[in-house]
Design an enzyme around this catalytic site. Structure first.
Site: not given
Ligand code: PEP
Ligand code: MG
Length: 848
Positions: A471, A708, A732, A779
């Site tokens: 954090h 991913e 991921d 993303c």
């Molecule tokens: C990712 O894996 O990059 C992603 C955007 O999903 P999360 O971080 O929510 O697993």
């Molecule tokens: Mg992910």
């Protein structure tokens, strides 16, 4: 320090017949460029002639040729250095650029092999001048006579332009030096492991040879069946010792024992280089080089300021209480007081508010309360009982062996201290009276110390421990304070008031930086401030590259509150709504209406901007009480993402209905997490079509996939034939590509989505998507890294969804680059040998 004797610098001179043997050797210029004295090389190993005498050429051409006939006695595996032995025995080292060993061969093409005989003028190495100019510290190329004891430089060309093949230097062989007096005496041996990340390359070889020369003993380094005289840097380099190689050091002669201890000490210390341990170890605790500590970036940026060490006062508690009723009331009163304080402390941004909310919920935790009450009933004091309850929870978290939970330990310690403070103990060190431009040093900073503090006085944060997802790290990033974690215990030995330069982007903390680097960093910090202010001013404009290619910059959201912050920050869309926040920490799943209302509120806050909703992404690592997941050996590879939705289709159906009811069709896009094959997309599409039919929605709703898994990246063309868009989840994708747990703090320094392997998967994705005219976005966390944006765009990505605080910077970075520049950078990144090298490329882009 070199043994090369200087006879005459201005002309051929008249050699002393007693000292010479054989004719002079003329060395031809091996490069086009500008010849300078060695003293001008900005590296003491060369400038102080630790490797030997010679000169340097600042190259303007990209070919290195043989300066005379001879034999290649060394070609470094990174191809940046080559040594030629002439017929008269002179060994000539040519070292292209400085610190170029770190490029690992990138940009160099060898044209010879070790042992090969060459003629003067033959091409030895060609190199990519542009690439080196971007990635190397300097291009200046020292040309050194490394066995100078036996030679004198009779003439050399300096401070002049040279063309390849032009006469450069005249060498004269001297009569052999008297044999070493050291041969007699006992022999000592010792096994050593080479710890330096780049092995025994030029710089450490020179230091080692220099040390060896200060002893009378004969010292040799043995590797397998090869042996090198430790006084000869070339012979040492010729062993080609990589990190981890086991060698035997042998010393014989009068001071052999002392010499061996000194040599071993130098090698084992890492020789001032980054050791493999520092690069790979979980917590990089060693000093990387004099005056510099290595750490892991927790929040980007550069800070110059003075050290302020934060220590937490010990809080002593009485074990026994004054009656359970009294103690119980005291504890409840103290908890209520802390809750009031936390409730009143308005977070300055979404990250701070989320952390305050998490602390408030910890204080309501029934386990903590019942454990503390039980202790009070046993007769313990309120403080003792609270500490015991917290410590019990900490032990549970640590026992889970999941570093993400272990990082929550500092939150619990924080609450322990706050409640004990409310019970009358000393409070956490106040951060109000900081000197201007303070760089805080601590084992681990508590979140409560950072929330609400005056960031104007803070130039940086460095923690000896901590993890990049703690954090405190999240808070630092949200406050735009550069921060490093995992700097190791040496950090805490830095005295208060010491001047420090914290370069989070390069993972370095420099103690007492030189006047020159202070000046340079002040300039860079001022430039960054100006650039940031300009970026903020333009944050609400649509994003285009410099040559007009449209790039959409959206925000990742995880709550209604995030949506408002994203709009205020200039988000053009939401590229990822993580819906898990609706599903976790409750006893039953949210109903259709509850979900629909939340989706509607977010859509309305986004005021028509496109909204990509990701269907539920939970699994074994994010358990939900109402979903009894089967026990899994390896939850990250188990039932998660879209697999859960297909395992429990009733949950998916409710969620799809809620999404379609809450979000207008024109604004709504749906995205599926953890896709590994086309059949998953087809199954969800069938459910979506049925739900649309049930709700009487005629409009087509875009349905996309997250990339991913390496499987999705490598079959992007197959997925893109049916998916409406692709969005890469780099968190991921990196985890599954590198086989590294994304939440493991011990791997944080190696977990980098700019690893060329991940970049190649991204390239495969965009190529697959392009075949069907589908757009690819990113993303994952990499989209929030402005340094990575040009590479992603160069690879074919056309939308980025980031944390709100990075939107302005992302738009500014994209606006400065043309598509062609992005493509060139991406091509270089794809052929880099490591994430570190890609980061260097991005940094040189930023500096230029
Ligand atoms: C990712 O894996 O990059 C992603 C955007 O999903 P999360 O971080 O929510 O697993
Ligand atoms: Mg992910």
């Amino acid at each position: 320090m070199s043994g090369v004797r200087k006879l005459d610098q201005s002309g051929a001179g008249s050699p002393n017949a007693d000292l010479t043997s054989g004719p002079d050797l003329i060395l031809l210029a091996p490069l086009d460029g500008w010849a300078s004295p060695l003293g001008e090389v900005p590296d003491p190993v060369f400038a102080d002639k630790m490797m030997g005498d010679g000169l340097a050429i600042d190259p303007t051409g990209s070919v290195l040729s043989a300066p005379c006939d001879g034999e290649i006695v060394l070609l470094h595996p990174a191809y940046h250095a080559v040594t030629l032995r002439a017929a008269n025995g002179a060994e000539i080292l040519m070292h292209i650029g400085l610190d170029t060993v770190a490029l690992g061969g990138q940009g160099f093409t060898p044209h010879v092999t070790r042992g090969q005989k060459v003629r003067a003028g033959d091409t030895l190495i060609s190199f990519d001048l542009d690439q080196l100019a971007r990635s190397a510290r300097s291009l200046i190329t020292p040309i050194i006579i490394t066995n100078g004891e036996d030679f004198a430089i009779a003439q050399r060309l300096e401070n002049a332009g040279v063309a390849r093949g032009q006469n450069l230097l005249t060498l004269r062989r001297l009569s052999p030096l008297p044999a070493s007096a050291a041969a007699a005496g006992r022999e000592f041996r010792r096994e050593l492991v080479i710890p330096m990340a780049h092995g025994l390359h030029a710089r450490p070889a020179a230091s080692l040879a220099n040390l060896a020369k200060s002893f009378a003993a004969e010292i040799a380094i043995l590797s397998g069946d090869r042996r090198a005289n430790a006084r000869s840097p070339v012979a040492l380099m010729g062993l080609g010792l990589a990190k981890g190689t086991v060698v035997t050091a042998i010393a014989k002669g009068a001071d052999a024992e002392e010499a061996l201890a000194a040599i071993a000490g130098l090698i084992e210390s890492g020789m001032g280089e980054a050791t493999a341990a520092e690069i790979a170890a979980p917590l990089r605790t060693e000093q990387a080089q004099a005056g510099m500590l290595a750490g892991v970036r927790a929040a980007p940026g550069l800070g110059l300021g003075v050290a302020v060490r934060l220590t937490q006062p010990e809080i002593a508690v009485e074990e026994m209480g004054q009656g359970s009723r009294h103690e119980s009331q005291s504890l409840q009163g103290a908890i209520a007081m802390v809750k009031l304080k936390l409730g009143a402390a308005a977070g300055q941004n979404a990250a701070q508010s989320a952390i305050l909310a998490a602390h408030l919920s910890f204080l309501d935790d029934p386990e903590l309360a019942s454990h503390a009450e039980a202790k009070i009933v046993e007769g313990k004091s309120a403080g003792y009982a609270w500490r015991d309850a917290i410590q019990m929870q900490i032990a549970v978290l640590q026992g889970l062996k999941d570093p993400r939970f272990a990082e929550r330990v500092s939150d619990l310690v924080d609450l322990e201290r706050q409640v004990l403070g409310a019970l009358g103990g000393p409070q956490a060190a106040p951060l109000r009276d900081l000197p201007a431009r303070a760089i805080l040093l601590a084992e681990d900073i508590l979140p409560s110390q950072l929330i609400g503090m005056d960031t104007a006085r803070l130039a940086g944060i460095a923690m000896a421990g901590g993890g990049p997802t703690s954090h405190a790290a999240i808070l630092a990033a949200s406050m735009n304070i550069p921060a490093l974690v995992a700097c190791g215990p040496a950090l805490l030995a830095i005295p208060d008031g010491t001047l420090l330069l914290l370069d989070a982007d390069r993972g370095r903390l420099t103690v007492d930086p030189s006047a020159e680097s202070q000046e340079q960093s002040r300039r860079q910090i001022a430039e960054r401030h100006t650039a940031r202010a300009m970026a903020q001013a333009k944050a609400h404009e649509l994003c285009h590259t410099k040559d007009g290619v449209r790039i959409e910059i959206g925000a990742n959201l995880g709550s209604i509150h995030d949506a408002a912050e994203a709009v205020a920050a200039g988000a053009e869309s939401c590229g990822l709504l993580r819906t898990e926040f609706l599903f976790l920490d409750r006893q039953s799943p949210p109903g259709e209406t509850e979900q629909a209302e939340v989706y509607r509120a977010i859509a309305e806050t986004l005021a028509g901007r496109p909204l990509i909703v990701r269907t539920l992404d939970i699994g074994g690592d994010k358990p939900a009480a109402y979903l009894p997941f089967p026990a899994e050996e390896n939850p990250a590879l188990g039932l998660r993402g879209v697999r859960v939705s297909l395992w429990r289709p009733e949950l998916l159906t409710v969620q799809l209905r809620a999404i379609l009811r809450g979000i207008p069709a024109g604004q709504c896009r749906i995205m599926l997490p953890m896709i590994a094959s086309l059949s998953e997309l087809r199954q969800v599409r069938a459910i979506l079509d049925r739900v649309r039919g049930d709700l009487g929605i005629a409009d087509k709703i875009a349905l996309g996939v997250m990339v991913e898994t390496p499987a999705a990246a490598m079959t992007a063309d197959i997925l893109a034939a049916e998916a409406d868009f692709l969005s890469i989840g780099t968190n991921d994708l990196t985890q599954y590509c590198l086989a590294m747990d994304r939440g493991n703090a011990a791997l944080a320094s190696q977990f980098d989505a700019l690893h060329p392997a991940v970049l190649r998967l991204i390239a495969a994705t965009t190529q697959g998507a392009d075949r069907h005219d589908r757009r690819t976005g990113v993303c994952g966390g990499l989209a929030s890294d402005p340094a990575a944006a040009p590479i992603l765009i160069g690879l074919g990505v056309r939308s980025l969804s980031a944390t709100a605080s990075q939107i302005a910077d992302l738009k500014a970075v994209v606006g400065r680059m043309t598509l062609e520049q992005c493509r060139r950078l991406a091509q270089k990144a794809l052929t880099a040998t490591s994430a570190g090298q890609v980061r260097e490329l991005t940094l040189s882009m930023g500096d230029s």
